[in-house]
Structures are given as structure tokens and as C-alpha cells.
Scaffold this active site. Structure first.
Site, mmCIF file in Angstrom:
data_model
loop_
_atom_site.group_PDB
_atom_site.id
_atom_site.type_symbol
_atom_site.label_atom_id
_atom_site.label_comp_id
_atom_site.label_asym_id
_atom_site.label_seq_id
_atom_site.Cartn_x
_atom_site.Cartn_y
_atom_site.Cartn_z
ATOM 1 N N GLU A 98 1.091 -1.572 -0.010
ATOM 2 C CA GLU A 98 0.016 0.089 0.062
ATOM 3 C C GLU A 98 0.918 1.467 -0.404
ATOM 4 O OE1 GLU A 98 -3.705 -1.751 1.967
ATOM 5 O OE2 GLU A 98 -2.315 -0.863 3.179
ATOM 6 N N CYS A 111 3.506 8.604 1.022
ATOM 7 C CA CYS A 111 4.372 7.344 1.945
ATOM 8 C C CYS A 111 3.949 6.764 1.240
ATOM 9 C CB CYS A 111 2.714 7.464 3.163
ATOM 10 S SG CYS A 111 3.154 6.288 4.578
ATOM 11 N N CYS A 118 6.562 -6.815 7.303
ATOM 12 C CA CYS A 118 7.426 -6.030 8.515
ATOM 13 C C CYS A 118 7.378 -6.803 9.757
ATOM 14 C CB CYS A 118 6.990 -4.302 9.145
ATOM 15 S SG CYS A 118 8.505 -3.375 10.616
ATOM 16 N N CYS A 122 6.749 -3.965 17.025
ATOM 17 C CA CYS A 122 6.225 -2.781 17.448
ATOM 18 C C CYS A 122 4.961 -3.511 17.590
ATOM 19 C CB CYS A 122 5.915 -1.645 16.939
ATOM 20 S SG CYS A 122 8.077 -1.477 16.152
ATOM 21 N N CYS A 125 0.891 -1.797 16.464
ATOM 22 C CA CYS A 125 1.131 -1.262 14.382
ATOM 23 C C CYS A 125 0.592 -2.538 13.602
ATOM 24 C CB CYS A 125 2.613 -0.914 13.875
ATOM 25 S SG CYS A 125 2.330 -0.873 12.564
ATOM 26 N N GLY A 169 6.327 -1.427 6.164
ATOM 27 C CA GLY A 169 8.013 -1.592 6.043
ATOM 28 C C GLY A 169 8.803 -0.443 7.308
ATOM 29 N N GLU A 170 10.002 -1.642 7.520
ATOM 30 C CA GLU A 170 11.332 -0.655 8.442
ATOM 31 C C GLU A 170 12.090 -0.229 6.571
ATOM 32 O OE1 GLU A 170 12.088 1.350 10.891
ATOM 33 O OE2 GLU A 170 14.079 1.624 9.949
ATOM 34 N N SER A 201 11.650 7.466 7.792
ATOM 35 C CA SER A 201 11.666 6.843 9.233
ATOM 36 C C SER A 201 12.151 5.732 9.478
ATOM 37 C CB SER A 201 10.186 7.079 9.211
ATOM 38 O OG SER A 201 9.220 7.007 10.588
ATOM 39 N N SER A 223 11.263 6.899 14.878
ATOM 40 C CA SER A 223 9.529 6.660 16.249
ATOM 41 C C SER A 223 10.144 6.445 17.457
ATOM 42 C CB SER A 223 9.543 5.416 14.918
ATOM 43 O OG SER A 223 8.609 5.225 14.305
ATOM 44 N N LEU A 224 9.970 7.500 17.728
ATOM 45 C CA LEU A 224 10.219 7.131 19.323
ATOM 46 C C LEU A 224 9.336 6.230 20.642
ATOM 47 C CD1 LEU A 224 12.997 7.874 20.789
ATOM 48 C CD2 LEU A 224 11.643 10.246 22.077
ATOM 49 N N HIS A 225 8.174 7.184 20.576
ATOM 50 C CA HIS A 225 7.261 6.665 21.304
ATOM 51 C C HIS A 225 7.192 6.308 22.428
ATOM 52 C CE1 HIS A 225 6.106 6.669 16.933
ATOM 53 N NE2 HIS A 225 6.254 5.603 17.037
ATOM 54 N N ASN A 299 -3.963 6.030 16.812
ATOM 55 C CA ASN A 299 -5.267 4.790 15.946
ATOM 56 C C ASN A 299 -6.257 3.857 16.489
ATOM 57 O OD1 ASN A 299 -4.895 7.189 14.212
ATOM 58 N ND2 ASN A 299 -3.294 6.760 12.994
ATOM 59 N N CYS A 342 -1.719 5.881 9.907
ATOM 60 C CA CYS A 342 0.007 5.312 10.646
ATOM 61 C C CYS A 342 0.004 4.333 11.327
ATOM 62 C CB CYS A 342 0.332 6.840 11.893
ATOM 63 S SG CYS A 342 0.669 8.187 10.449
HETATM 64 N N1 SAH Z 1 9.426 1.517 10.104
HETATM 65 C C1 SAH Z 1 9.301 2.659 9.400
HETATM 66 C C2 SAH Z 1 8.564 3.037 9.140
HETATM 67 C C3 SAH Z 1 6.746 3.260 9.322
HETATM 68 S S1 SAH Z 1 6.233 5.088 9.677
HETATM 69 C C4 SAH Z 1 8.868 3.556 11.566
HETATM 70 O O1 SAH Z 1 8.667 3.241 12.025
HETATM 71 O O2 SAH Z 1 9.432 4.719 11.173
HETATM 72 C C5 SAH Z 1 4.887 4.220 10.227
HETATM 73 C C6 SAH Z 1 4.763 5.639 12.062
HETATM 74 O O3 SAH Z 1 2.871 5.282 12.060
HETATM 75 C C7 SAH Z 1 5.815 5.218 12.471
HETATM 76 O O4 SAH Z 1 5.736 6.412 13.311
HETATM 77 C C8 SAH Z 1 4.794 4.286 13.521
HETATM 78 O O5 SAH Z 1 4.861 4.537 15.218
HETATM 79 C C9 SAH Z 1 3.643 5.044 13.877
HETATM 80 N N2 SAH Z 1 2.259 4.112 13.992
HETATM 81 C C10 SAH Z 1 2.384 2.675 14.277
HETATM 82 N N3 SAH Z 1 1.590 2.222 14.393
HETATM 83 C C11 SAH Z 1 0.356 3.545 15.221
HETATM 84 C C12 SAH Z 1 -0.961 3.298 15.415
HETATM 85 N N4 SAH Z 1 -1.262 2.881 15.991
HETATM 86 N N5 SAH Z 1 -1.377 4.977 15.822
HETATM 87 C C13 SAH Z 1 -0.550 6.404 15.392
HETATM 88 N N6 SAH Z 1 0.318 5.958 15.142
HETATM 89 C C14 SAH Z 1 1.354 4.944 14.404
#
Ligand code: SAH
Length: 351
Positions: A98, A111, A118, A122, A125, A169-170, A201, A223-225, A299, A342
């Protein structure tokens, strides 16, 4: 299935200009031919070597015998109520990826996906839940851009202004193909995207972050989180391999080499990483790094146990970071009604 009959031939969309030069030289042709052929490969509407009108007939014949350029077939196209468009592309092996087009203020951000599925796993995701299937080739990444650009061009809707490698994907786990794709996308005879209009990213693959910084001046999004190792490792297994200290050290180095801010993505997950203490910890963690912070209220999806915090919590989290002097935006989610937001990309394979 597209392109199977070409399997003995070389896909020119998998070649950087240097590699194309090697390809023509290996066939006894002068190297400048590559400079003639290369721009044709990325021109909208061109589907066949016969259309490359300034190439000699001999050269076109040679190319037809030994090479082809792959295309992606749109298998599905859905438009969200907010204008976001999700393309589903069918790959040669029946897998589906996609790509999401996000229109904003008359501009277009694309995007791009870098893998089928992936492996990073995480916990928040949806792409992670489908597991890892395979890396995308350079051509498959470049073709996402080409196909959507072509679609916009045909419908007179303008051009793609920004590219973000934030799809499935990463990207840094598919490093070599990513580097090739970026080389083609930034080549002035290819797509001619300036580095500053491209964002990669990552969930935090430290050695590849450093290597990317040596090769390109593209924007980096992390993607810190979470702002502590315990929480982050729980949410993102990659943190056990590259904990926050080493990740932020890599960010410092990356920022130094290009004098631009790094974007930190932080999903707000109710009761997990959204307290005032978490915000203060985050402020401290990023101290001294030129940073932009994007807060992404989670999300929600029925498959995963996470909730998005209420508005008061989100405001408070943002306010603390602002008071500490950070640029911090709360990103509204786009395309949620068509599962294009996302963390929601999880195409089902058609085979
Ligand atoms: N693998 C890379 C590229 C993917 S980017 C990365 O991790 O950065 C996709 C983005 O969506 C990332 O920042 C990821 O953390 C975020 N994401 C994943 N699940 C999500 C969710 N449930 N709600 C909001 N953002 C989410």
C-alpha cells in the site's frame, strides 16, 4: 501477473545511473548512452523503448532484447473523506503493498512502503501483526512514486512534492535497496527530488542511521514513542538492541552533519506513555538535539489493545513540551476511514 515474461531480462528501474552505465558498457556501447536512456525511464507516459525517440533503432532493439522496465499495477484505489488516497499495488509474486497519497494545502505528500510486512514487531502497529514477508526491490519503491506521479499527471492534479518513507516496513532494514531508490529519486536526470523533500522514518536502527547520514541529506524521522528504555523495549523490541542512549547519540551525529532538525514521532497511548512525567522525561531526553516533536494520538484498531488519551491529556502533554521550548505538533490522523492512517497499513496478500 505483470512482467513474468521478462524474467531473463534486466529491469532498468532497478539500476541507478551508474549501474545503467555499467550495463551499457558491458554490452559494448559507449557510456554516454546511459545518460540518454536514464531520463526516459522516469518520464510520465513512457511504457516502451520504441517511444524513446532520440535513441537509435539499433540501441532500441538491443534494449528490447536485453532489458525492460517494470511497472506497478494499481490493484485498488480508495479515497478517504479527507482526500487521502490509498493505492494497493499488486507485485509480481502476488503480494500486495500500500502507498498513501496525502493532499494538504494544494501539495502532495506520498507515503512509500519499503517492505511487504515488517519484522520489527512494534506492539501498537498493525503492519507488525502481519509479520515480515520480504524486502521491496529498488524498482518496487521507485515505481510507487512513478505510478502515483503518473496518475496525478494524467488527471492534471499536479505533482508529488514530498516523499516520506513511512509506509509498510522498516526502510533501514532494507538498506541497500533504499539507498538505490534514493539515488534514483534524487538524481537530477531521474526524479530530481531534493534531499530536503524526502523523509526516512525509522524505529531506530543505529548503524544504518549513521550510514544514511553519510550518503544523503534527507530528513530523518525517529519513531520514538517512549522516553525510558523499559517502556520503549516493551513497545518496540528493537530498543533492546539499540537502547535510547545509542539511538539519541546517532541522532546527534545525524543532526550535526546536516544542520537540520530531526523529527521525533511519539504515539500517545493511554495510560502507557502519556503522563506528565513521561512528557518531562521526553523533554530531558531530547535536550540539546535540534528536534521537532510530532505527537500522534494512537490510531485505535480492534486488533490491538491500545487507546488514545482524552483531549485534556493530549493538551497537557503538548503544553509541557512547549514550555520546555520544543516545537511540538499534534498530528491529526489522515485516512483513518480507509485504513490508510499511521500504523494501519496491513494489506492482505492475494495468494
Ligand atoms: N518502520 C518505520 C516506518 C513506518 S512509519 C518507522 O517505524 O518509523 C509509520 C509510523 O506510524 C511510525 O511512526 C509508527 O510508529 C506509527 N504508528 C504505528 N502504529 C500506530 C498507531 N496505532 N497509531 C499511530 N501511529 C502509529
Amino acid at each position: 501477473m505483470p512482467n513474468v515474461h521478462h524474467s531473463q531480462k534486466t529491469d532498468l528501474r532497478n539500476l541507478t545511473r551508474d549501474e545503467l552505465t555499467a550495463f551499457v558498457v558491458a554490452r559494448g556501447l559507449p557510456s554516454f548512452r546511459a545518460k540518454q536512456i536514464f531520463p526516459w525511464l522516469y518520464r510520465p507516459g513512457i511504457t516502451d523503448f520504441s517511444e524513446m525517440t532520440d535513441l537509435s533503432k539499433d540501441l532500441r532493439n538491443t534494449l528490447t532484447e536485453e532489458a525492460f522496465f517494470s511497472r506497478l499495477l494499481p490493484a485498488a484505489k480508495e479515497t478517504s473523506s479527507d482526500g487521502t488516497v490509498k493505492y494497493g499495488f499488486l507485485l509480481e509474486d502476488g503480494k500486495v503493498i500500500e502507498t498513501v497519497l496525502i493532499p494538504e494545502d494544494g501539495r502532495h505528500t506520498l507515503c512509500v512502503s519499503s517492505q511487504v510486512g515488517c519484522a520489527m514487531d512494534c506492539s501498537f502497529c498493525l503492519t507488525g501483526t502481519m509479520g515480515f514477508s520480504r524486502n521491496l526491490s529498488c524498482a518496487e519503491m521507485v515505481n510507487q512514486v512513478f505510478t502515483v506521479a503518473d496518475d496525478l499527471h494524467k488527471n492534471e492534479q499536479g505533482a508529488i512534492n514530498n516523499l516520506v518513507f513511512m509506509g509498510m516496513g522498516e526502510p533501514l532494514a532494507n538498506f541497500n535497496n533504499l539507498v538505490k531508490a534514493l539515488t534514483i529519486l534524487t538524481d537530477e536526470l531521474g526524479f530530481d527530488f531534493p534531499d530536503r523533500k524526502i523523509t526516512v522514518s525509522t524505529c531506530g536502527l543505529v548503524p544504518q542511521i549513521l550510514e544514511l547520514g553519510q550518503l544523503f541529506k534527507v530528513n530523518l524521522a525517529i519513531s520514538l514513542h517512549a522516553a525510558d528504555n523499559e517502556t520503549r523495549t516493551r513497545l518496540m523490541p528493537i530498543n533492546a538492541r539499540y537502547p535510547l542512549e545509542s539511538l539519541l547519540e546517532a541522532c546527534r551525529q545525524y543532526a550535526l552533519s546536516r544542520r537540520k532538525r530531526i523529527m521525533f514521532e511519539y504515539i500517545l497511548l493511554q495510560g502507557i506513555n502519556d503522563s506528565d512525567q513521561d512528557a518531562l522525561r521526553l523533554a530531558k531526553l531530547l535536550h540539546g538535539i535540534p528536534a521537532k516533536i510530532n505527537l500522534l494520538p494512537c490510531n485505535e484498531t480492534p486488533e490491538l489493545p491500545y487507546k488514545k488519551p482524552d483531549q485534556k491529556r493530549i493538551d497537557s502533554f503538548q503544553e509541557i513540551l512547549k514550555r520546555k521550548g520544543y516545537t511540538v505538533l499534534v498530528r491529526s490522523s489522515r485516512g483513518a476511514d480507509i485504513s490508510a492512517a499511521c500504523g494501519q497499513l496491513a494489506a492482505k496478500s492475494s495468494t
